[in-house]
Design an enzyme around this catalytic site. Structure first.
Site, PDB file in Angstrom:
ATOM      1  CB  SER A 100      34.090 -37.769  89.309  1.00 43.45           C
ATOM      2  OG  SER A 100      35.004 -36.762  88.942  1.00 43.45           O
ATOM      3  CE  LYS A 103      34.712 -36.802  85.174  1.00 40.90           C
ATOM      4  NZ  LYS A 103      35.800 -36.693  86.136  1.00 40.90           N
ATOM      5  CB  SER A 163      37.655 -40.136  87.074  1.00 43.60           C
ATOM      6  OG  SER A 163      36.584 -39.321  87.504  1.00 43.60           O
TER       7      SER A 163
END
Length: 420
Positions: A100, A103, A163
């Site tokens: 993640s 992101k 997230s």
């Protein structure tokens, strides 16, 4: 010393040129002399051009102090935010699954679109079947309802704090029509920033054999977010966000235990391990850390604390030259003045191992010619410490230098030809 034949011919030619010029300029010679010696009023300070987005730092040997810490991570890196200098690292350029941490690029593109006006905070983003998160234990979600709409600013918070894979996919489809097309935007931005060991396939970081980034590249991205997204960067420090009546906390444990930490992002998949990118500012110095592929959420937090402690204990800010100091008098050709004061473009500091001296060297553009505008870049200062370059900064003209009149320029040409 007798003149050579070539010099004699040049002087003869110039004499004719001066005679012709003088015949046309004699009536104005007195006023010319007066104007030549009159001081020109200082030009108004012009607003500097907007700074370019943060780019990749120049390659330079990593500085070390006190021995690097031994961290049980597959890769890690510590970067000085101001200069982009890498203060310590291990395996910094290996392309690894970023989970993640991906992101950060998704949120950065949203932030840049908000800054440019392509998106507005209250624009509505639709949640498609593809973007909808079913709440499985294998992915993190903002829990956007299927076929619902959410504002861009809520989506941004859902990406950064919660997230959310659903938020990331929804904004990707909103901005580029599909997640695949959005990945192309991500890769184009990565290339622009100088992220040379990065390739994105999706907006979430879900596993894919071709989806990779490196510790150095992720630090470059974090630096760009802090530098270019000042209006939105405080979101990265928010500890929780409630949407759809579901409150979720930020997974960055350091936000709860270290008041100097104000971002950025966690990541985890089975393949990527536990990852964390942070930023911390203490006593005017900001450091960025990247931890990739360690074995637990506790380990990534502990290793980040260790890395920040080592960085702040072993490095310090130094100011090689004080602001508003005239660094040198730069020589100017064909101007009404022979030199122009050179000063720093802006305040300047470098990060060096504690107690280490900093040396500076001035480099002025060769063959600098008038006209020179106040504020124009005319050279740079390079700082070194212990034989390694630790930073550089532009030098600018402190005043205007007008181009000299015809007669003075001709005389300066003569002096140049005779090596004067």
């Amino acid at each position: 010393m007798p003149l050579t034949n070539v010099q004699a011919k040049r002087l003869s030619t110039l004499s004719i040129a001066f005679a012709i010029a003088a015949g046309g300029l004699v009536p104005y010679s007195a006023s010319y002399a007066a104007s030549h010696h009159a001081a020109k009023p200082a030009a108004q300070n012009k607003k500097p051009a907007a700074s370019a987005p943060a780019s990749a730092p120049a390659a330079a040997p990593a500085a070390t102090a006190g021995g690097q810490p031994a961290l049980a991570a597959k890769a890690w890196l510590l970067m000085d935010f101001d200069s982009g200098e890498v203060l310590g690292s291990d395996n910094a350029d290996e392309p690894l699954p970023p989970a993640s941490l991906t992101k950060m690029m998704t949120s950065f593109l949203v932030e840049q679109a908000l800054r440019s006006g392509k998106l507005k905070k209250e624009d509505l983003v639709s949640v498609s079947q593809n973007a909808w998160c079913r709440g499985s234990s294998t992915e993190s979600c903002m829990y956007l309802p299927l076929n619902s709409q959410a504002t861009v600013i809520d989506i941004l918070r859902g990406i950064i704090i919660q997230s959310g894979n659903d938020a990331s996919k929804a904004i990707a489809e909103h901005m580029a029509g599909s997640e695949e097309n959005f990945a192309k935007l991500m890769n184009a931005e990565a290339q622009r920033l100088g992220m040379t060991h990065t390739h994105f396939v999706n907006a979430t970081g879900l596993p894919d054999p071709q989806h990779r980034s490196s510790a150095r590249d992720l630090a470059i991205l974090a630096r760009a977010i802090i530098h270019d997204s000042a209006d939105f960067y405080p979101i990265y420090a928010e500890r929780e966000f409630k949407y759809n009546n579901i409150k979720q906390g930020n997974r960055n444990a350091l936000l709860y235990t270290d008041p100097t930490v104000d971002g950025l992002k966690t990541g985890h998949t089975q393949e990527a391990g536990f990852c964390l990118v942070t930023s911390s500012k203490r006593n005017g110095m900001r450091l960025i850390t990247v931890i990739l592929n360690t074995n637990s959420a506790q380990a990534r937090a502990d290793q980040t604390r260790t890395l920040l402690g080592w960085g702040f204990s072993n490095f310090e800010k130094a100011t090689p030259i004080q602001p508003n100091t005239v660094v040198t008098a730069a020589k100017v050709s064909f101007g009404k003045a022979d030199t122009v004061p050179a000063v720093l473009e802006s305040s300047w500091a470098v990060t060096v191992p504690r107690g280490q001296q900093v040396q500076t060297a001035v480099q002025i553009k060769p063959d600098l010619e008038a006209p020179v505008a106040k504020g124009a870049v005319i050279g740079k200062v390079v700082a070194t410490s212990n034989g390694k370059q630790v930073g550089e900064t532009p030098l600018v003209a402190q005043a205007d230098v007008e181009r000299a009149g015809f007669l003075l320029r001709m005389w300066q040409h003569v002096m140049k030809w005779f090596g004067k």
